[in-house]
Design an enzyme around this catalytic site. Sequence first.
Site, PDB file in Angstrom:
ATOM      1  N   HIS A 293       0.873  -1.458  -0.207  1.00 45.11           N
ATOM      2  CA  HIS A 293      -0.067   0.185  -0.130  1.00 45.11           C
ATOM      3  C   HIS A 293       0.957   1.121  -0.413  1.00 45.11           C
ATOM      4  CE1 HIS A 293      -3.540   2.216   0.607  1.00 45.11           C
ATOM      5  NE2 HIS A 293      -4.235   2.224   1.750  1.00 45.11           N
ATOM      6  N   HIS A 340      -2.054  -1.955 -11.395  1.00 43.11           N
ATOM      7  CA  HIS A 340      -2.933  -1.023  -9.861  1.00 43.11           C
ATOM      8  C   HIS A 340      -4.395  -1.686 -10.424  1.00 43.11           C
ATOM      9  CE1 HIS A 340      -6.426   1.178  -8.484  1.00 43.11           C
ATOM     10  NE2 HIS A 340      -5.123   2.058  -8.093  1.00 43.11           N
ATOM     11  N   ARG A 349      -2.755  10.466 -11.670  1.00 44.87           N
ATOM     12  CA  ARG A 349      -2.580  10.742 -10.313  1.00 44.87           C
ATOM     13  C   ARG A 349      -0.161  11.159 -10.765  1.00 44.87           C
ATOM     14  NH1 ARG A 349      -3.534   7.744  -5.459  1.00 44.87           N
ATOM     15  NH2 ARG A 349      -3.716   6.134  -7.229  1.00 44.87           N
ATOM     16  N   ASP A 395       2.812   6.329  -7.618  1.00 43.21           N
ATOM     17  CA  ASP A 395       3.875   5.460  -7.010  1.00 43.21           C
ATOM     18  C   ASP A 395       5.066   5.908  -7.499  1.00 43.21           C
ATOM     19  OD1 ASP A 395       2.832   5.627  -3.894  1.00 43.21           O
ATOM     20  OD2 ASP A 395       2.098   3.868  -4.873  1.00 43.21           O
TER      21      ASP A 395
END
Length: 464
Positions: A293, A340, A349, A395
């Site tokens: 996470h 994902h 993002r 990320d």
Amino acid sequence: SSPQIDEGERGFSFRFDAPLDMRMDTTQGETAAEFRAAAEIKDIIKNNGDLKLGEITVAQVYQGMRGMVGMVTETSRLDPEEGIRFRGYTIPELRKQLPKAPGGTEPLPEGIFYLMLVGELPTQDDVTFITTEWTKRNNVPKHVFDVIEALPVDTHPMTQFVIGIMAMQRESVFAKAYAKGINKKEYWDYVYEDSMNLIARLPRIAAYIYRRKYKGGVHIEPDHKLDWAANFAHMLGYEAFDMKRLMRLYLTIHVDHEGGNVSAHTTHLVGSALSDPYLAFAAGMNGLAGPLHGLANQEVLNWIMELKETLGGGLPTKEQIADYIKKTLTEGKVVPGYGHAVLRKTDPRFSAQQDFYRTYIKHDDICEIVQMVYEVAPPILEGTGKIKNPWPNVDAHSGALLVHYGMHEYDFYTVLFGVSRALGVLASLIWDRATNSPIERPGSLTTDNIKAKIKAAKEAAAKS
């Protein structure tokens, strides 16, 4: 419509005309009517409770409940093709439409918190109200710092962060009010107060941990003239305007990711037992600390640094990066930051951070490697035939931007994530209490139960 201010026994509170219709008696300062949203949900359950929203498969039961609709989250929705929407707005739309700091170009996190909580885009005055409230509430009790100081300085930042949150729990107005006895229609008000206090203080706690662990315990006091994100950057020790600008973007795009991710779901689950926001959020942060996470951005940067070192330092070629990616896959490892559970396109993002890099930085070796991996990795991953989504997630880029501005302490990145995620999960928690969301208690089966159902299904099919 915009929230109004009601100054009662517990300080300032929101009075909503919409969407919750939380009408406040201006003479008593107490809730005077039932929440419209709660009544609407009650009606939906009564008249449409048997409506089927989908079918659950054995694979879903065993494989992390992927795709199973089992909860309601009002603040955001993740669409596989469009990406995340906050109350219907995309990230590109929010970067344009949310209020900004004077001279700033990125949205203020206060604005997206208001949007998630109220359901409407805020005005500049609305955002100023939130900033002012958080500034007034950001004083951290001394015992919280004492508890953190009792920990070995090499304790992981996320552990210190969660312990700091738990140390503040004695300040919970919800816990104290519940112990005295309050009507359930008032729960939201006390949860709102706790959530506002908690959000206001999180940057102070996080910065304290950062300065304690990495900067020799030399702490920086908050600057009450700054907005929430800029003040966080200031307390961390980053005074450059561009770092404050990045912090505003970072804390905006990490706030929420609908309700099924570990940190959001855990906060909701623990809160459903009427645990106060401190207990619920601390539980969510323990989930965020997991490698699958919130730890992912740290792993991305470690992978990029290893790639850079293995290839001799400097800026590698796309061909070298492609070979390194293939080597990573051959060794049975994953390319961190790619793929994902829900998205089937480039994470918006990631794109927002990519745009930030191109606009404000223009050249940095680590960020350039991120761009080259973005060009090279998807075709390779897609070619394996085993990956549903070969595109980057949030990320894949965030750590590179932080490194560019001098934050090399990778272990701290998840704490930044946690400070941001508080806005979404606590806005959702306020909604949970406003709509009288019940305790979460899904059923479960044993493998023997499932085998029996499989056998029965085969026998029924054979007879038909």
